[in-house]
Design a protein around this motif. Structure first.
Motif, PDB file in Angstrom:
ATOM      1  N   ARG A  37       1.293  -1.327  -0.125  1.00 24.29           N
ATOM      2  CA  ARG A  37       0.346  -0.311   0.071  1.00 24.29           C
ATOM      3  C   ARG A  37       0.513   0.889  -0.140  1.00 24.29           C
ATOM      4  NH1 ARG A  37      -1.512   3.620   3.527  1.00 24.29           N
ATOM      5  NH2 ARG A  37      -0.791   2.709   5.230  1.00 24.29           N
ATOM      6  N   GLN A  38       1.821   1.545   0.703  1.00 28.46           N
ATOM      7  CA  GLN A  38       2.988   2.357   1.008  1.00 28.46           C
ATOM      8  C   GLN A  38       3.125   2.358  -0.959  1.00 28.46           C
ATOM      9  OE1 GLN A  38       5.473   1.659   4.366  1.00 28.46           O
ATOM     10  NE2 GLN A  38       4.532   3.250   5.814  1.00 28.46           N
ATOM     11  N   MET A  39       3.480   1.728  -1.111  1.00 29.22           N
ATOM     12  CA  MET A  39       4.614   1.508  -2.723  1.00 29.22           C
ATOM     13  C   MET A  39       3.959   2.226  -3.346  1.00 29.22           C
ATOM     14  SD  MET A  39       6.413  -0.879  -4.388  1.00 29.22           S
ATOM     15  CE  MET A  39       5.028  -2.306  -4.673  1.00 29.22           C
ATOM     16  N   ILE A  40       2.555   1.149  -3.275  1.00 25.42           N
ATOM     17  CA  ILE A  40       1.827   2.130  -4.661  1.00 25.42           C
ATOM     18  C   ILE A  40       1.131   3.800  -4.225  1.00 25.42           C
ATOM     19  CG2 ILE A  40      -0.703   2.440  -5.648  1.00 25.42           C
ATOM     20  CD1 ILE A  40      -0.823  -0.732  -4.558  1.00 25.42           C
ATOM     21  N   GLU A  41       1.060   4.367  -3.090  1.00 23.00           N
ATOM     22  CA  GLU A  41       0.795   5.463  -2.439  1.00 23.00           C
ATOM     23  C   GLU A  41       1.841   6.500  -2.848  1.00 23.00           C
ATOM     24  OE1 GLU A  41      -1.091   5.658   1.221  1.00 23.00           O
ATOM     25  OE2 GLU A  41      -2.673   4.975   1.442  1.00 23.00           O
ATOM     26  N   ASP A  42       3.044   5.925  -2.822  1.00 25.01           N
ATOM     27  CA  ASP A  42       4.175   6.570  -3.142  1.00 25.01           C
ATOM     28  C   ASP A  42       4.744   6.605  -4.641  1.00 25.01           C
ATOM     29  OD1 ASP A  42       6.024   8.084  -2.114  1.00 25.01           O
ATOM     30  OD2 ASP A  42       8.128   6.625  -2.808  1.00 25.01           O
ATOM     31  N   GLY A  43       3.673   6.351  -5.867  1.00 27.16           N
ATOM     32  CA  GLY A  43       3.414   6.155  -6.982  1.00 27.16           C
ATOM     33  C   GLY A  43       4.006   5.393  -7.868  1.00 27.16           C
ATOM     34  N   PHE A  44       4.072   3.890  -7.279  1.00 25.15           N
ATOM     35  CA  PHE A  44       4.209   2.841  -8.246  1.00 25.15           C
ATOM     36  C   PHE A  44       3.480   2.740  -8.260  1.00 25.15           C
ATOM     37  CE2 PHE A  44       8.175   3.885  -6.166  1.00 25.15           C
ATOM     38  CZ  PHE A  44       9.131   4.507  -7.036  1.00 25.15           C
ATOM     39  N   GLY A  45       2.087   2.900  -8.410  1.00 26.57           N
ATOM     40  CA  GLY A  45       0.999   1.929  -8.810  1.00 26.57           C
ATOM     41  C   GLY A  45       0.522   2.108 -10.264  1.00 26.57           C
ATOM     42  N   ASP A  46       0.777   3.283 -10.686  1.00 28.54           N
ATOM     43  CA  ASP A  46       0.320   3.680 -12.272  1.00 28.54           C
ATOM     44  C   ASP A  46       1.510   2.813 -13.358  1.00 28.54           C
ATOM     45  OD1 ASP A  46      -1.691   4.648 -11.593  1.00 28.54           O
ATOM     46  OD2 ASP A  46      -0.650   7.081 -10.248  1.00 28.54           O
ATOM     47  N   ALA A  47       0.860   3.109 -14.197  1.00 27.60           N
ATOM     48  CA  ALA A  47       2.469   2.895 -15.162  1.00 27.60           C
ATOM     49  C   ALA A  47       3.059   3.787 -15.751  1.00 27.60           C
ATOM     50  CB  ALA A  47       0.669   1.851 -16.677  1.00 27.60           C
ATOM     51  N   ASP A  48       3.882   3.786 -15.995  1.00 27.76           N
ATOM     52  CA  ASP A  48       5.062   5.682 -16.110  1.00 27.76           C
ATOM     53  C   ASP A  48       6.005   5.282 -17.012  1.00 27.76           C
ATOM     54  OD1 ASP A  48       5.868   7.539 -15.700  1.00 27.76           O
ATOM     55  OD2 ASP A  48       5.974   7.919 -13.636  1.00 27.76           O
ATOM     56  N   THR A  49       6.687   5.315 -18.250  1.00 31.34           N
ATOM     57  CA  THR A  49       6.765   5.157 -18.845  1.00 31.34           C
ATOM     58  C   THR A  49       8.470   5.950 -18.699  1.00 31.34           C
ATOM     59  OG1 THR A  49       6.187   5.859 -20.432  1.00 31.34           O
ATOM     60  CG2 THR A  49       5.674   3.378 -20.939  1.00 31.34           C
ATOM     61  N   ARG A  50       8.245   6.859 -17.743  1.00 33.44           N
ATOM     62  CA  ARG A  50       9.199   7.790 -17.833  1.00 33.44           C
ATOM     63  C   ARG A  50      10.122   7.225 -16.966  1.00 33.44           C
ATOM     64  NH1 ARG A  50       6.139  12.864 -15.487  1.00 33.44           N
ATOM     65  NH2 ARG A  50       4.387  10.662 -14.883  1.00 33.44           N
ATOM     66  N   ARG A  51       9.281   6.042 -16.481  1.00 33.04           N
ATOM     67  CA  ARG A  51      10.922   5.495 -15.183  1.00 33.04           C
ATOM     68  C   ARG A  51      11.139   4.604 -15.290  1.00 33.04           C
ATOM     69  NH1 ARG A  51       6.461   7.081 -10.739  1.00 33.04           N
ATOM     70  NH2 ARG A  51       5.135   5.127 -10.720  1.00 33.04           N
ATOM     71  N   GLY A  52      10.981   4.147 -16.166  1.00 32.14           N
ATOM     72  CA  GLY A  52      11.048   2.454 -16.410  1.00 32.14           C
ATOM     73  C   GLY A  52      10.798   1.558 -15.706  1.00 32.14           C
ATOM     74  N   ALA A  53      11.237  -0.212 -15.836  1.00 33.39           N
ATOM     75  CA  ALA A  53      10.833  -1.387 -15.024  1.00 33.39           C
ATOM     76  C   ALA A  53      11.240  -1.202 -13.659  1.00 33.39           C
ATOM     77  CB  ALA A  53      11.347  -2.091 -16.263  1.00 33.39           C
ATOM     78  N   LEU A  54      10.627  -1.287 -13.346  1.00 32.75           N
ATOM     79  CA  LEU A  54      11.191  -1.954 -11.603  1.00 32.75           C
ATOM     80  C   LEU A  54      10.685  -3.610 -11.219  1.00 32.75           C
ATOM     81  CD1 LEU A  54       8.894   1.121  -9.151  1.00 32.75           C
ATOM     82  CD2 LEU A  54      11.323   0.049  -9.338  1.00 32.75           C
ATOM     83  N   GLU A  55      11.864  -3.579 -10.751  1.00 34.54           N
ATOM     84  CA  GLU A  55      11.973  -5.052  -9.908  1.00 34.54           C
ATOM     85  C   GLU A  55      11.650  -4.577  -8.209  1.00 34.54           C
ATOM     86  OE1 GLU A  55      14.601  -7.728 -12.419  1.00 34.54           O
ATOM     87  OE2 GLU A  55      15.914  -6.248 -12.144  1.00 34.54           O
ATOM     88  N   PHE A  56      11.214  -6.527  -7.572  1.00 30.87           N
ATOM     89  CA  PHE A  56      11.173  -6.211  -6.238  1.00 30.87           C
ATOM     90  C   PHE A  56      11.558  -7.342  -5.489  1.00 30.87           C
ATOM     91  CE2 PHE A  56       6.909  -3.874  -8.995  1.00 30.87           C
ATOM     92  CZ  PHE A  56       7.137  -2.927  -8.919  1.00 30.87           C
ATOM     93  N   PHE A  57      12.159  -6.989  -5.070  1.00 27.07           N
ATOM     94  CA  PHE A  57      11.873  -7.730  -3.537  1.00 27.07           C
ATOM     95  C   PHE A  57      11.658  -8.432  -2.274  1.00 27.07           C
ATOM     96  CE2 PHE A  57      14.911  -7.452  -6.740  1.00 27.07           C
ATOM     97  CZ  PHE A  57      15.812  -8.222  -7.918  1.00 27.07           C
ATOM     98  N   SER A  58      12.070  -9.090  -0.837  1.00 28.70           N
ATOM     99  CA  SER A  58      11.894  -8.898  -0.266  1.00 28.70           C
ATOM    100  C   SER A  58      12.626  -8.568   0.283  1.00 28.70           C
ATOM    101  CB  SER A  58      11.337 -10.401   0.502  1.00 28.70           C
ATOM    102  OG  SER A  58      12.388 -11.537   0.553  1.00 28.70           O
ATOM    103  N   ALA A  59      13.003  -7.912   1.926  1.00 30.55           N
ATOM    104  CA  ALA A  59      14.021  -7.805   2.729  1.00 30.55           C
ATOM    105  C   ALA A  59      15.372  -9.225   2.261  1.00 30.55           C
ATOM    106  CB  ALA A  59      14.158  -7.893   4.103  1.00 30.55           C
TER     107      ALA A  59
END
Length: 155
Positions: free
Chosen positions: A22-44
């Motif tokens: 939820r925090q990550m999405i609210e920070d702006g990573f929930g929308d498609a944004d081609t200006r940023r480029g691809a993200l990968e996600f990991f656990s701690a």
């Protein structure tokens, strides 16, 4: 529920840590944004997290990939992000000066993923901890958080 999410740019130019999706999405990573480029996600622990998208290709959730966690790989990725910021700071020495730091003072404060405990390294990366969007341990005005963005990313 997955806790502690490490979002890393696919080209290793940026990383942030979040305590939940939820925090990550609210920070702006929930929308498609081609200006940023691809993200990968990991656990701690270094486990790959797989994005789950909604009908309009917005990030909806993350799921465990069920692959074995690879903490060494996560360390390498975080080290590459730090290396990217170091290269940026060396080319843009005025960035540290704007924060009242010498270049050496700025560099010594950066995380050292190859040397430090992984949990400590993750704690040094900017992350959100509460609903008022406070970035810890460094504020939005900190040179490390701002250097990550100046070196190539927005959120």
């Amino acid at each position: 529920m997955i806790t502690t999410i490490v979002a890393i740019a696919a080209d290793d130019t940026f990383a942030h840590v979040y305590s939940n999706v939820r925090q990550m999405i609210e920070d702006g990573f929930g929308d498609a944004d081609t200006r940023r480029g691809a993200l990968e996600f990991f656990s701690a622990a270094g486990g790959q997290l797989v994005p789950v998208f909604g009908p309009a290709w917005q990030l909806f959730d993350l799921r465990d990939s069920r692959d074995a966690p690879d903490a060494a790989r996560l360390r390498q990725r975080l080290a590459a992000v730090v290396d990217h910021v170091v290269a940026y700071l060396r080319k843009h020495t005025e960035f540290a000066k704007a924060s009242s730091l010498t270049l050496d003072e700025a560099l010594v404060q950066l995380p050292r993923p190859a040397e430090q405990d992984l949990a400590h390294v993750l704690a040094l990366f900017p992350h959100h901890i509460d609903d008022d969007r406070t970035v810890q341990p460094l504020s939005r005005g900190s040179y490390w958080h701002n250097a990550l963005h100046a070196a190539g990313w927005t959120h």
